[in-house]
Design a protein around this motif. Structure first.
Motif, mmCIF file in Angstrom:
data_model
loop_
_atom_site.group_PDB
_atom_site.id
_atom_site.type_symbol
_atom_site.label_atom_id
_atom_site.label_comp_id
_atom_site.label_asym_id
_atom_site.label_seq_id
_atom_site.Cartn_x
_atom_site.Cartn_y
_atom_site.Cartn_z
ATOM 1 N N GLN A 13 0.820 -1.206 0.000
ATOM 2 C CA GLN A 13 0.000 0.000 0.000
ATOM 3 C C GLN A 13 0.856 1.260 0.000
ATOM 4 N N GLU A 14 1.829 1.329 0.891
ATOM 5 C CA GLU A 14 2.622 2.555 1.035
ATOM 6 C C GLU A 14 3.621 2.761 -0.096
ATOM 7 N N LEU A 15 4.256 1.687 -0.555
ATOM 8 C CA LEU A 15 5.300 1.844 -1.564
ATOM 9 C C LEU A 15 4.771 1.607 -2.978
ATOM 10 N N ALA A 16 3.995 0.545 -3.170
ATOM 11 C CA ALA A 16 3.488 0.231 -4.507
ATOM 12 C C ALA A 16 2.196 0.983 -4.829
ATOM 13 N N GLY A 17 1.551 1.556 -3.825
ATOM 14 C CA GLY A 17 0.345 2.335 -4.070
ATOM 15 C C GLY A 17 -0.900 1.518 -4.355
ATOM 16 N N LEU A 18 -0.878 0.225 -4.004
ATOM 17 C CA LEU A 18 -2.074 -0.587 -4.210
ATOM 18 C C LEU A 18 -3.131 -0.230 -3.174
ATOM 19 N N GLN A 19 -4.383 -0.405 -3.552
ATOM 20 C CA GLN A 19 -5.504 -0.099 -2.662
ATOM 21 C C GLN A 19 -6.087 -1.392 -2.112
ATOM 22 N N GLY A 78 14.009 -16.398 -8.471
ATOM 23 C CA GLY A 78 13.753 -16.197 -9.886
ATOM 24 C C GLY A 78 12.414 -15.550 -10.195
ATOM 25 N N MET A 79 11.751 -14.973 -9.195
ATOM 26 C CA MET A 79 10.473 -14.298 -9.417
ATOM 27 C C MET A 79 10.643 -12.820 -9.100
ATOM 28 N N VAL A 80 10.080 -11.978 -9.950
ATOM 29 C CA VAL A 80 10.143 -10.533 -9.748
ATOM 30 C C VAL A 80 8.751 -9.957 -9.977
ATOM 31 N N LEU A 81 8.281 -9.134 -9.056
ATOM 32 C CA LEU A 81 7.056 -8.363 -9.266
ATOM 33 C C LEU A 81 7.492 -6.989 -9.752
ATOM 34 N N SER A 82 6.838 -6.481 -10.775
ATOM 35 C CA SER A 82 7.237 -5.206 -11.352
ATOM 36 C C SER A 82 6.065 -4.224 -11.336
ATOM 37 N N PHE A 83 6.331 -3.012 -10.846
ATOM 38 C CA PHE A 83 5.323 -1.969 -10.772
ATOM 39 C C PHE A 83 5.751 -0.784 -11.621
ATOM 40 N N LEU A 84 4.814 -0.205 -12.325
ATOM 41 C CA LEU A 84 5.038 1.006 -13.097
ATOM 42 C C LEU A 84 4.899 2.178 -12.136
ATOM 43 N N ALA A 85 5.980 2.915 -11.948
ATOM 44 C CA ALA A 85 5.989 4.016 -10.976
ATOM 45 C C ALA A 85 5.070 5.146 -11.424
ATOM 46 N N ALA A 86 4.288 5.665 -10.482
ATOM 47 C CA ALA A 86 3.384 6.773 -10.751
ATOM 48 C C ALA A 86 4.026 8.111 -10.411
ATOM 49 N N GLU A 87 5.268 8.072 -9.930
ATOM 50 C CA GLU A 87 5.966 9.298 -9.560
ATOM 51 C C GLU A 87 7.427 9.170 -9.975
ATOM 52 N N ASP A 88 8.166 10.215 -9.838
ATOM 53 C CA ASP A 88 9.587 10.230 -10.158
ATOM 54 C C ASP A 88 10.301 9.113 -9.393
ATOM 55 N N LEU A 89 11.168 8.366 -10.091
ATOM 56 C CA LEU A 89 11.849 7.237 -9.454
ATOM 57 C C LEU A 89 12.708 7.652 -8.262
ATOM 58 N N ALA A 90 13.391 8.771 -8.374
ATOM 59 C CA ALA A 90 14.232 9.231 -7.264
ATOM 60 C C ALA A 90 13.382 9.529 -6.030
ATOM 61 N N VAL A 91 12.215 10.113 -6.234
ATOM 62 C CA VAL A 91 11.305 10.415 -5.124
ATOM 63 C C VAL A 91 10.784 9.114 -4.511
ATOM 64 N N PRO A 124 18.234 -3.761 -21.047
ATOM 65 C CA PRO A 124 17.050 -3.670 -21.915
ATOM 66 C C PRO A 124 15.814 -3.097 -21.239
ATOM 67 N N LYS A 125 15.789 -3.065 -19.908
ATOM 68 C CA LYS A 125 14.620 -2.553 -19.185
ATOM 69 C C LYS A 125 14.710 -1.039 -19.057
ATOM 70 N N PRO A 126 13.561 -0.383 -18.915
ATOM 71 C CA PRO A 126 13.574 1.061 -18.595
ATOM 72 C C PRO A 126 14.212 1.273 -17.219
ATOM 73 N N ASP A 127 14.503 2.521 -16.891
ATOM 74 C CA ASP A 127 15.068 2.844 -15.584
ATOM 75 C C ASP A 127 14.195 2.244 -14.484
ATOM 76 N N HIS A 128 14.861 1.681 -13.457
ATOM 77 C CA HIS A 128 14.129 1.054 -12.358
ATOM 78 C C HIS A 128 15.046 0.892 -11.151
ATOM 79 N N PHE A 129 14.447 0.582 -10.009
ATOM 80 C CA PHE A 129 15.205 0.151 -8.848
ATOM 81 C C PHE A 129 14.477 -1.034 -8.239
ATOM 82 N N GLU A 148 10.369 -4.654 -8.355
ATOM 83 C CA GLU A 148 10.936 -3.566 -9.141
ATOM 84 C C GLU A 148 9.950 -2.423 -9.276
ATOM 85 N N PHE A 149 10.479 -1.226 -9.279
ATOM 86 C CA PHE A 149 9.691 -0.021 -9.535
ATOM 87 C C PHE A 149 10.375 0.696 -10.683
ATOM 88 N N GLY A 150 9.653 0.902 -11.783
ATOM 89 C CA GLY A 150 10.281 1.482 -12.954
ATOM 90 C C GLY A 150 9.363 2.414 -13.709
#
Length: 118
Positions: A21-27, A66-79, A99-104, A115-117
């Motif tokens: 909820q706090e980091l990925a923004g899920l409801q 070998g499993m990764v959950l990936s979230f599309l960031a809704a805000e600036d990655l640095a923030v 090959p991936k877009p910027d992420h952490f 991942e958040f990218g």
């Protein structure tokens, strides 16, 4: 066909809820106690694929490799990375190569690489 939900058998429902909820923004869509534990469904919004978190004391817990959950960031990655640090997580630096877009990456409370990218 549409993916309805993915289930994770978590060790600590409160910690997992806070992370997603706090980091990925899920409801929180629904939370209930069917008896020996608790179940919570999270999503980006109504009709979206959900993440089901289950904590039952005697159930086998998630173990991943070998499993990764990936979230599309809704805000600036640095923030968002700074927010992860403030919440007590240990994010990687922002990765701009490959090959991936910027992420952490951040490890969730159950050891899942998240991942958040862009």
């Amino acid at each position: 066909m549409k993916l309805n939900y993915m289930t994770i058998m978590v060790r600590d429902l409160e910690k997992s809820l806070a992370f997603y909820q706090e980091l990925a923004g899920l409801q929180l869509v629904r939370r209930f106690n069917p008896g020996p534990g608790e179940i919570a469904f999270l999503a980006n919004g109504a009709g979206e694929t959900m993440l089901e978190l289950i904590q039952f004391d005697h159930a086998e817990k998630v173990e991943v490799k070998g499993m990764v959950l990936s979230f599309l960031a809704a805000e600036d990655l640095a923030v968002l990375r700074e927010k992860a640090l403030q919440l007590g997580y240990v994010p990687t630096e922002i990765i701009s190569a490959g090959p991936k877009p910027d992420h952490f990456k951040v490890i969730d409370p159950d050891g899942i690489v998240t991942e958040f990218g862009l």
